[in-house]
Design a protein around this motif. Structure first.
Motif, PDB file in Angstrom:
ATOM      1  N   ILE A  15       0.810  -1.223   0.000  1.00  0.00           N
ATOM      2  CA  ILE A  15       0.000   0.000   0.000  1.00  0.00           C
ATOM      3  C   ILE A  15       0.842   1.272   0.000  1.00  0.00           C
ATOM      4  O   ILE A  15       0.321   2.376   0.202  1.00  0.00           O
ATOM      5  CB  ILE A  15      -1.006   0.015   1.176  1.00  0.00           C
ATOM      6  CG1 ILE A  15      -0.277  -0.121   2.517  1.00  0.00           C
ATOM      7  CG2 ILE A  15      -2.028  -1.089   1.001  1.00  0.00           C
ATOM      8  CD1 ILE A  15      -1.188   0.145   3.730  1.00  0.00           C
ATOM      9  N   GLY A  16       2.147   1.132  -0.242  1.00  0.00           N
ATOM     10  CA  GLY A  16       2.967   2.334  -0.421  1.00  0.00           C
ATOM     11  C   GLY A  16       3.085   3.185   0.822  1.00  0.00           C
ATOM     12  O   GLY A  16       2.918   4.411   0.767  1.00  0.00           O
ATOM     13  N   THR A  17       3.390   2.557   1.932  1.00  0.00           N
ATOM     14  CA  THR A  17       3.520   3.321   3.181  1.00  0.00           C
ATOM     15  C   THR A  17       4.906   3.276   3.798  1.00  0.00           C
ATOM     16  O   THR A  17       5.188   4.053   4.710  1.00  0.00           O
ATOM     17  CB  THR A  17       2.538   2.794   4.254  1.00  0.00           C
ATOM     18  OG1 THR A  17       2.761   1.394   4.423  1.00  0.00           O
ATOM     19  CG2 THR A  17       1.097   3.081   3.881  1.00  0.00           C
ATOM     20  N   THR A  18       5.773   2.393   3.341  1.00  0.00           N
ATOM     21  CA  THR A  18       7.017   2.222   4.084  1.00  0.00           C
ATOM     22  C   THR A  18       8.005   3.344   3.789  1.00  0.00           C
ATOM     23  O   THR A  18       7.809   4.159   2.875  1.00  0.00           O
ATOM     24  CB  THR A  18       7.650   0.831   3.833  1.00  0.00           C
ATOM     25  OG1 THR A  18       8.609   0.574   4.877  1.00  0.00           O
ATOM     26  CG2 THR A  18       8.357   0.759   2.491  1.00  0.00           C
ATOM     27  N   ASN A  46       5.233   4.317  -4.879  1.00  0.00           N
ATOM     28  CA  ASN A  46       5.668   5.677  -4.534  1.00  0.00           C
ATOM     29  C   ASN A  46       4.508   6.506  -3.988  1.00  0.00           C
ATOM     30  O   ASN A  46       4.515   7.731  -4.053  1.00  0.00           O
ATOM     31  CB  ASN A  46       6.261   6.353  -5.776  1.00  0.00           C
ATOM     32  CG  ASN A  46       7.165   7.503  -5.392  1.00  0.00           C
ATOM     33  OD1 ASN A  46       7.805   7.467  -4.339  1.00  0.00           O
ATOM     34  ND2 ASN A  46       7.200   8.535  -6.216  1.00  0.00           N
ATOM     35  N   THR A  47       3.543   5.816  -3.419  1.00  0.00           N
ATOM     36  CA  THR A  47       2.293   6.450  -2.995  1.00  0.00           C
ATOM     37  C   THR A  47       2.507   7.652  -2.084  1.00  0.00           C
ATOM     38  O   THR A  47       1.788   8.636  -2.144  1.00  0.00           O
ATOM     39  CB  THR A  47       1.422   5.401  -2.273  1.00  0.00           C
ATOM     40  OG1 THR A  47       1.387   4.225  -3.080  1.00  0.00           O
ATOM     41  CG2 THR A  47       0.015   5.917  -2.059  1.00  0.00           C
ATOM     42  N   ARG A  48       3.505   7.559  -1.219  1.00  0.00           N
ATOM     43  CA  ARG A  48       3.778   8.668  -0.296  1.00  0.00           C
ATOM     44  C   ARG A  48       5.162   9.277  -0.543  1.00  0.00           C
ATOM     45  O   ARG A  48       5.764   9.867   0.349  1.00  0.00           O
ATOM     46  CB  ARG A  48       3.582   8.209   1.151  1.00  0.00           C
ATOM     47  CG  ARG A  48       2.083   8.094   1.457  1.00  0.00           C
ATOM     48  CD  ARG A  48       1.721   7.384   2.722  1.00  0.00           C
ATOM     49  NE  ARG A  48       0.256   7.306   2.826  1.00  0.00           N
ATOM     50  CZ  ARG A  48      -0.491   6.371   2.241  1.00  0.00           C
ATOM     51  NH1 ARG A  48       0.078   5.418   1.515  1.00  0.00           N
ATOM     52  NH2 ARG A  48      -1.807   6.384   2.370  1.00  0.00           N
TER      53      ARG A  48
END
Lengths: 307, 307
Positions: free
Chosen positions: A182-185, A212-214
């Protein structure tokens, strides 16, 4: 810090990139594949053998697989496909895939939402999938999904990731990978988990998959490489996303990753200009803009213009 | 790897963020400043005292500076301003700025294009600027621009950066910073340059300024922190760019940086939700979308939804 001379990039735009897009014609996928193999990349995740009703964009898995031998022959590319269970694994080997990716979610809630099984039940299936793959002449990679965070269960206990990786290694998986589904790390968490897993994975090829969500996808990828990861998934143009994070950006972009690695003295098989062209094709076939930075800015070109 | 407990973020949206935008009214800048100081950030680059004809967006520098005392009083914020020479430094101290940022381009061609002087000529002016700042009760920070690459001269010889930093330290600069002016650097190059400069900078506050033009901004910022940098510039929403890279994304986004640092166990003074609100205001005042990832995806919120 010890950096490697080479990192293997697997291009995932045809599977992870397209899976939540509206279905596109097979001819468009083949045009994208042409552009992808022209980059020099040696591994391509071509599709997934999953429920066509759940993932309509990949309902043409068998038809696409039938087109792969000519790319394999001319470019020496290895093609992998994602599967969610034994049925998909049987389809994948029947279709002639070189490598089967079997995903096990480290969190129960994501595992149940994704495949209707608990983490333990999915782990128990590794042996079946491995047997199907090996009997069919394919290799098997076990990918631990939600390796850092689950949207439902919260942060993932690293011990759960270790347990899955341990089982996979004992059963005879050919490769292990961890995925930031989910692109959080972020980099420090990546370093911690990779260092924890390295003794478990041992000499097996060990990969990582970031979104690269965040904004931290490339930072996480670089942290992974500094911690010992030698295989990274990326997607032309940054195509792709996660159904649980609408509007978020997708996979790390292949061309951005290649730029970062090249200028860090780390070789890949991918030519940067060809990768930018593939990103351009990816944008064309899906018909919307993509989050890639290089697709806008291009490679650094210095000293050619005068003030 | 040794990570610090705290990194100081300087918010640069009002200067570097706005400088290539069409000019906006002072009231809009003050609305943005309200949102910025509400994040808890302790340092804000408020404007530049440069030629109004060259940078029309910052032509209101004195008018903006006149509004700063109330923010300084209520929020304890330190305000800095960029200057290009003694004239700007005199204006900045007369306007009551707390800190003067004096930029020296490490490449001659960029220096000449930017301020009409060679690197050596600009370096020679550090002493004058420092005296003006100190006589006016302000501190002086010397920022080495084009620290890695120049669009005209090509890759920058690190020895040129060392020379400028050495001169700045000897003259009595209060802070040193290095800037990736055109957004081309990558983590390994950052590590190399920071390690080379650390003995030169010694115990002085040492900062870095990155753009995300080629996607590697946050990776470079994290590499800088792991190498010893304790001060980072960032911009709400990722507002800002470089006149030499049209269409490219701008500064690293404050909220994306805060997210990455927070989840790496590194404190900042900035509240993440307030930073996302400031990014939203930044988008409103300039009237176009911004490249920030968090502005789209939001903070990671886990375990609150059920499948």
């Amino acid at each position: 810090m010890s950096l490697p001379e080479h990192v293997t990039i697997r291009e995932v735009c045809l599977r992870d990139g397209l899976q939540i897009e509206a279905p596109i014609p097979l001819a468009a996928k083949l045009a994208l594949l042409e552009a992808v193999v022209a980059t020099g990349v040696r591994e391509v995740e071509a599709t997934a053998f999953v429920s066509p009703s759940k993932v309509p964009a990949l309902a043409d898995a068998e038809a696409l697989a039938a087109e792969l031998p000519r790319f394999r022959d001319t470019h020496g590319v290895e093609f992998s496909a994602l599967v969610a269970g034994p049925g998909g694994a049987n389809r994948a080997v029947a279709a002639g895939m070189d490598s089967i990716e079997y995903v096990v979610s480290a969190s129960d809630a994501h595992s149940r939402a994704n495949v209707g099984r608990s983490t333990a039940e999915s782990t128990d299936l590794i042996a079946d999938i491995a047997r199907i793959a090996h009997d069919g002449g394919a290799t098997i990679e076990v990918i631990v999904a939600t390796a850092w965070d689950c949207p439902f269960d919260g942060p993932t206990d690293p011990a759960r990731v270790v347990d899955i990786a341990t089982a996979a290694v004992e059963i005879g998986a050919d490769r292990i990978a961890i995925a930031d589904t989910i692109g959080t790390t972020t980099p420090r968490r990546v370093t911690t988990l990779v260092e924890l897993l390295r003794p478990v994975v041992g000499d097996l090829p060990f990969g990582a998959h970031f979104h690269n969500t965040r904004g931290a996808g490339l930072a996480s990828a670089y942290a992974a490489v500094t911690a010992g990861i030698r295989r990274l998934d990326s997607s032309a143009g940054g195509l792709g996303g996660c159904p649980f994070a609408p509007g978020a950006t997708g996979n790390i972009a292949t061309e951005d990753l290649v730029y970062l690695l090249r200028d860090s003295g780390i070789g890949t098989d991918v030519d940067l200009q060809a990768a930018i062209r593939a990103a351009d094709v990816a944008r064309d076939v899906v018909g919307h803009d993509l989050p890639s930075a290089l697709l806008r800015a291009g490679d650094r070109v210095l000293g050619r213009v005068r003030p």
